[in-house]
Design a protein around this motif. Structure first.
Motif, PDB file in Angstrom:
ATOM      1  N   UNK A 151      41.948  42.275  33.566  1.00 57.09           N
ATOM      2  CA  UNK A 151      41.503  41.253  34.509  1.00 57.09           C
ATOM      3  C   UNK A 151      40.581  40.237  33.851  1.00 57.09           C
ATOM      4  N   UNK A 152      39.833  40.659  32.839  1.00 58.12           N
ATOM      5  CA  UNK A 152      38.810  39.796  32.249  1.00 58.12           C
ATOM      6  C   UNK A 152      39.394  38.502  31.700  1.00 58.12           C
ATOM      7  N   UNK A 153      40.470  38.595  30.935  1.00 58.28           N
ATOM      8  CA  UNK A 153      41.077  37.395  30.356  1.00 58.28           C
ATOM      9  C   UNK A 153      41.515  36.417  31.434  1.00 58.28           C
ATOM     10  N   UNK A 154      42.080  36.934  32.522  1.00 61.86           N
ATOM     11  CA  UNK A 154      42.529  36.064  33.604  1.00 61.86           C
ATOM     12  C   UNK A 154      41.352  35.347  34.257  1.00 61.86           C
ATOM     13  N   UNK A 155      40.270  36.082  34.513  1.00 63.64           N
ATOM     14  CA  UNK A 155      39.093  35.494  35.143  1.00 63.64           C
ATOM     15  C   UNK A 155      38.442  34.454  34.245  1.00 63.64           C
ATOM     16  N   UNK A 156      38.321  34.773  32.966  1.00 63.88           N
ATOM     17  CA  UNK A 156      37.715  33.833  32.016  1.00 63.88           C
ATOM     18  C   UNK A 156      38.566  32.581  31.921  1.00 63.88           C
ATOM     19  N   UNK A 157      39.877  32.759  31.838  1.00 60.87           N
ATOM     20  CA  UNK A 157      40.775  31.611  31.743  1.00 60.87           C
ATOM     21  C   UNK A 157      40.667  30.723  32.978  1.00 60.87           C
ATOM     22  N   UNK A 158      40.478  31.339  34.137  1.00 62.02           N
ATOM     23  CA  UNK A 158      40.378  30.610  35.391  1.00 62.02           C
ATOM     24  C   UNK A 158      39.073  29.826  35.504  1.00 62.02           C
ATOM     25  N   UNK A 241      29.154  26.352  40.030  1.00 65.53           N
ATOM     26  CA  UNK A 241      29.341  26.093  38.602  1.00 65.53           C
ATOM     27  C   UNK A 241      30.541  26.873  38.080  1.00 65.53           C
ATOM     28  N   UNK A 242      31.216  26.323  37.081  1.00 62.96           N
ATOM     29  CA  UNK A 242      32.347  27.033  36.493  1.00 62.96           C
ATOM     30  C   UNK A 242      31.900  28.326  35.817  1.00 62.96           C
ATOM     31  N   UNK A 243      30.625  28.405  35.435  1.00 61.02           N
ATOM     32  CA  UNK A 243      30.117  29.611  34.774  1.00 61.02           C
ATOM     33  C   UNK A 243      30.150  30.824  35.692  1.00 61.02           C
ATOM     34  N   UNK A 244      30.062  30.595  37.001  1.00 59.59           N
ATOM     35  CA  UNK A 244      29.981  31.701  37.954  1.00 59.59           C
ATOM     36  C   UNK A 244      31.385  32.214  38.281  1.00 59.59           C
ATOM     37  N   UNK A 245      31.702  33.406  37.814  1.00 60.15           N
ATOM     38  CA  UNK A 245      33.058  33.930  37.919  1.00 60.15           C
ATOM     39  C   UNK A 245      33.401  34.381  39.329  1.00 60.15           C
ATOM     40  N   UNK A 246      32.380  34.670  40.143  1.00 57.90           N
ATOM     41  CA  UNK A 246      32.585  35.052  41.540  1.00 57.90           C
ATOM     42  C   UNK A 246      31.668  34.156  42.371  1.00 57.90           C
ATOM     43  N   UNK A 247      32.098  32.910  42.641  1.00 60.43           N
ATOM     44  CA  UNK A 247      31.195  31.884  43.172  1.00 60.43           C
ATOM     45  C   UNK A 247      30.469  32.263  44.456  1.00 60.43           C
ATOM     46  N   UNK A 248      31.178  32.797  45.438  1.00 66.62           N
ATOM     47  CA  UNK A 248      30.527  33.132  46.703  1.00 66.62           C
ATOM     48  C   UNK A 248      29.455  34.189  46.530  1.00 66.62           C
ATOM     49  N   UNK A 249      29.746  35.203  45.726  1.00 68.23           N
ATOM     50  CA  UNK A 249      28.776  36.271  45.469  1.00 68.23           C
ATOM     51  C   UNK A 249      27.605  35.724  44.650  1.00 68.23           C
ATOM     52  N   UNK A 250      27.886  34.794  43.730  1.00 68.52           N
ATOM     53  CA  UNK A 250      26.819  34.193  42.924  1.00 68.52           C
ATOM     54  C   UNK A 250      25.812  33.454  43.796  1.00 68.52           C
ATOM     55  N   UNK A 251      26.300  32.747  44.815  1.00 72.50           N
ATOM     56  CA  UNK A 251      25.400  32.035  45.729  1.00 72.50           C
ATOM     57  C   UNK A 251      24.497  33.024  46.457  1.00 72.50           C
ATOM     58  N   UNK A 252      25.062  34.143  46.878  1.00 73.97           N
ATOM     59  CA  UNK A 252      24.268  35.169  47.560  1.00 73.97           C
ATOM     60  C   UNK A 252      23.200  35.739  46.625  1.00 73.97           C
TER      61      UNK A 252
END
Length: 304
Positions: A151-158, A241-252
């Motif tokens: 999963x990591x490669x897919x998430x990083x690529x995204x 930000x693009x750095x945040x791999x799980x944006x909604x959770x990052x905001x929390x």
């Protein structure tokens, strides 16, 4: 006379105290980002408007890479290991620790907040040996499992491939962390890992990103790592930000940690926050927060 930010950067480190804990803010160098690539889902004109409002050049955002060493009297702790050879101006952490009088072999505990290249790229030296040969490493188990999954490669690529190529993320995660697996203590819950040293789960930037608090004699310091990547983002909780791999959770997580340090009036060390040595306070302001950096004096700190 107060030393300037330039003078502090040239020195490479800055000493301060939290209660009886001896702390050092240590520079690993800096890295230049293209700020136009950092926002998710925003049109170019809106991005330019945001950058202009915060006085950020359109072509380059230079980020300090600042790390934290804490001597509790019983343990010598390092938060993350630096970026290594990620960029042309990174990889200065080990040398600057030595300049501050800290021998890498004396560090007994390293807390890995997350496995992005700028935080783990300095795990090993050029011979492939640990830069901190006598340390035990603390890491959230889910973080390890993610970076060693398909999963990591897919998430990083995204999310991140526009900033740094996906293969660099994966090469550094596997190449730097794999050889030290038998030294890592994996955790699965928020705990006081050492007396006065607690780990706070702040996922979103990565699946199991951590913040660290240090408490001594009624004083408190938070190493927020990348809970908030740049100080101007404190004023805009809505920006993703693009750095945040799980944006909604990052905001929390951002709200959880920022509200916590603001309420406690804790000193904050944030890895990418200017000016060096990346120390200050986060205070509530409107719907977000504001960064209040410190000026520096020979005898200590005072608020900006």
């Amino acid at each position: 006379m107060q030393p300037t930010t330039t003078q502090l950067l040239q020195k490479g480190f800055y000493r301060f105290k939290v209660g009886r804990f001896e702390c050092i803010s240590v520079s690993d160098g800096s890295y230049d980002y293209d700020p136009k690539l950092m926002f998710s889902g925003l049109p170019e004109d809106k991005v330019k408007e945001i950058l202009h409002h915060h006085h950020i050049p359109l072509d380059k955002l230079t980020s300090p890479y600042t790390f934290l060493f804490v001597d509790t009297g019983e343990h010598k702790i390092l938060a993350d290991m630096g970026a290594g050879t990620l960029g042309p101006n990174t990889g200065k952490l080990v040398n600057n620790l030595k300049l501050a009088g800290i021998r890498p072999e004396d560090i007994d505990t390293i807390i890995i907040t997350h496995a992005h290249p700028d935080h783990i790229g300095g795990t090993l030296n050029e011979e492939g040996k640990p830069n901190y040969p006598n340390a035990r490493y603390i890491m959230w188990k889910i973080e390890w499992d993610f970076w060693f999954s398909e999963e990591a490669s897919k998430k990083v690529d995204e999310h991140l491939s526009k900033i740094v190529p996906t293969e660099i993320f994966m090469k550094i995660a596997h190449g730097q962390l794999g050889p030290i697996k038998d030294r890592i203590e994996f955790i699965t819950k928020e705990i006081e890992i050492l007396p006065g040293v607690s780990l706070h789960f702040a996922p979103g930037h990565t699946p199991s990103h951590l913040a660290i608090s240090f408490s001594s004699e009624g004083e408190e310091l938070f190493f927020t790592s990348d809970t908030v990547v740049f100080p101007f983002l404190l004023e805009r909780p809505d920006l993703v930000m693009v750095f945040d791999m799980m944006p909604g959770i990052a905001v929390h997580s951002k709200r959880k940690i920022c509200d916590l340090v603001a309420e406690r009036k804790a000193l904050v060390h944030a890895q990418h926050f200017s000016p060096f040595p990346s120390l200050g306070h986060i205070i509530k302001k409107d719907k977000g927060w504001q960064w209040k950096p410190y000026y520096y004096q020979i005898e200590g700190l005072r608020s900006a």
